[in-house]
Design a protein around this motif. Structure first.
Motif, PDB file in Angstrom:
ATOM      1  N   UNK A 148      36.254  28.750  40.586  1.00  8.90           N
ATOM      2  CA  UNK A 148      35.495  28.803  41.842  1.00  8.90           C
ATOM      3  C   UNK A 148      36.121  29.719  42.875  1.00  8.90           C
ATOM      4  N   UNK A 149      35.280  30.185  43.787  1.00 12.46           N
ATOM      5  CA  UNK A 149      35.761  30.993  44.891  1.00 12.46           C
ATOM      6  C   UNK A 149      35.226  30.453  46.213  1.00 12.46           C
ATOM      7  N   UNK A 150      36.014  30.659  47.265  1.00 16.40           N
ATOM      8  CA  UNK A 150      35.623  30.225  48.607  1.00 16.40           C
ATOM      9  C   UNK A 150      36.089  31.299  49.570  1.00 16.40           C
ATOM     10  N   UNK A 151      35.219  31.692  50.485  1.00 20.05           N
ATOM     11  CA  UNK A 151      35.630  32.707  51.454  1.00 20.05           C
ATOM     12  C   UNK A 151      34.418  33.337  52.104  1.00 20.05           C
ATOM     13  N   UNK A 152      34.689  34.237  53.054  1.00 18.41           N
ATOM     14  CA  UNK A 152      33.611  34.828  53.847  1.00 18.41           C
ATOM     15  C   UNK A 152      32.610  35.597  52.986  1.00 18.41           C
ATOM     16  N   UNK A 153      33.044  36.093  51.798  1.00 21.40           N
ATOM     17  CA  UNK A 153      32.098  36.776  50.909  1.00 21.40           C
ATOM     18  C   UNK A 153      30.918  35.872  50.574  1.00 21.40           C
TER      19      UNK A 153
END
Ligand code: C2E
Ligand code: CA
Ligand code: CA
Ligand code: CA
Length: 275
Positions: free
Chosen positions: A250-255
């Motif tokens: 998983x990814x988390x961030x402003x993208x």
């Protein structure tokens, strides 16, 4: 100048005097703020890097003060930890986060940050049990994020609380991994489900091969232990693609999205892909 302890003198520092005054002001306003509904949660998307679908959202606390404006958690969390108020805030967070998640599809989880102080002082387990019961949320959909700093005291009590959390059926994530002091091997002795790689690594890995090797090693170890991995602070497609190529789940961030309202998260959960 001011006399410090028995030895030496400290110059008068207007900036630190101001900081202390602001701290005292905020501290005095916390209780009223909570009672008057000035605190609320925003939720930041956590996205599956394989399917592109929304997997969950992290609850992030905000304080909208009537005259001081928006106050950052970076400022009020430490004050609340120092005076124990974090335990009241924690109760509020669990209640609100569980309630919000019940309006999302059942594959979408909600993550709540737990401060070390809450872990050692508060009635954490009963707060969580109460929030789950009141909302009817399935326990595995509640993720709690702890940091390595709670392991400073490797007490029996700490481990029994972690085990009790596990027994409740909630998912346990280790936050900001890499910024603390735990060794990779120490991680294997903890009852964890998820590991969040700190945003400083995600930022640096694209230009620094050494950092990339560290992230790859962490990923391999985590997977060997059966943990899922989340990359934090993903701001561009290159970072996202590198994480995905390394097997990061998983990814988390402003993208993928800024912290936003529960309703906006509900809308995102209908999207086919956020990648
Ligand atoms: P954290 O748990 O590491 O949360 C992630 C922080 O990184 C959030 O800041 C988030 O807005 C920010 N962030 C997310 N994506 C990006 C990105 O792509 N780039 C950059 N530069 N930053 C990104 P926020 O909301 O200001 O929270 C700061 C810290 O305050 C949190 O760090 C957490 O330690 C603490 N905090 C926030 N809410 C709570 C809470 O409800 N309870 C407790 N105990 N702590 C909280
Ligand atoms: Ca966190
Ligand atoms: Ca983090
Ligand atoms: Ca952090």
């Amino acid at each position: 100048a001011k006399r410090v302890g028995g030895s030496g003198w400290r110059a008068y520092d207007p900036a630190s005097t101001l900081r202390r005054a602001r701290s005292r002001l905020l501290e005095a306003e916390l209780r009223t703020g909570l009672d008057q509904g000035q605190f609320f949660l925003l939720f930041q998307p956590q996205v599956s890097l394989t399917s592109g679908r929304l997997a969950g959202a992290e609850a992030l606390l905000r304080w909208q003060h009537p005259t001081l404006g928006m106050i950052s958690p970076a400022e009020f969390i430490s004050i609340s930890e120092a005076n124990g108020f974090i335990c009241d805030l924690g109760q509020f967070m669990f209640r609100e986060a569980c309630k919000a998640a019940t309006s999302w599809p059942s594959h979408v989880s909600v993550a709540v940050n737990i401060s070390p102080v809450q872990f050692l002082r508060g009635d954490l387990l009963s707060d969580i049990r109460a929030a789950l019961a009141a909302s009817g949320l399935a326990p595995h959909r509640l993720h709690v994020e702890i940091t390595e700093s709670i392991f400073v005291e490797r007490s029996e009590e700490l481990f029994s609380k972690l085990d009790a959390l596990r027994d409740l059926g909630v998912t346990i994530a280790l936050d900001d991994f890499g910024t603390g002091y735990s060794s990779l091997s120490y991680i294997s002795s903890l009852p964890l489900d998820k590991l969040k790689i700190d945003q400083s690594f995600v930022r640096e890995m694209v230009s620094d091969p050494a950092t990339q090797s560290i992230v790859q090693a962490v990923m391999t170890l985590a997977h060997g232990l059966g943990l899922k991995v989340v990359g934090e602070g993903v701001e561009n497609a290159l970072q996202s693609e590198m994480l995905a190529a390394m097997g990061c789940e998983e990814g988390q961030g402003y993208l993928f999205g800024r912290p936003q309202s529960a309703r906006q998260i509900q809308a995102l959960s209908a999207a086919h892909s956020l990648l």
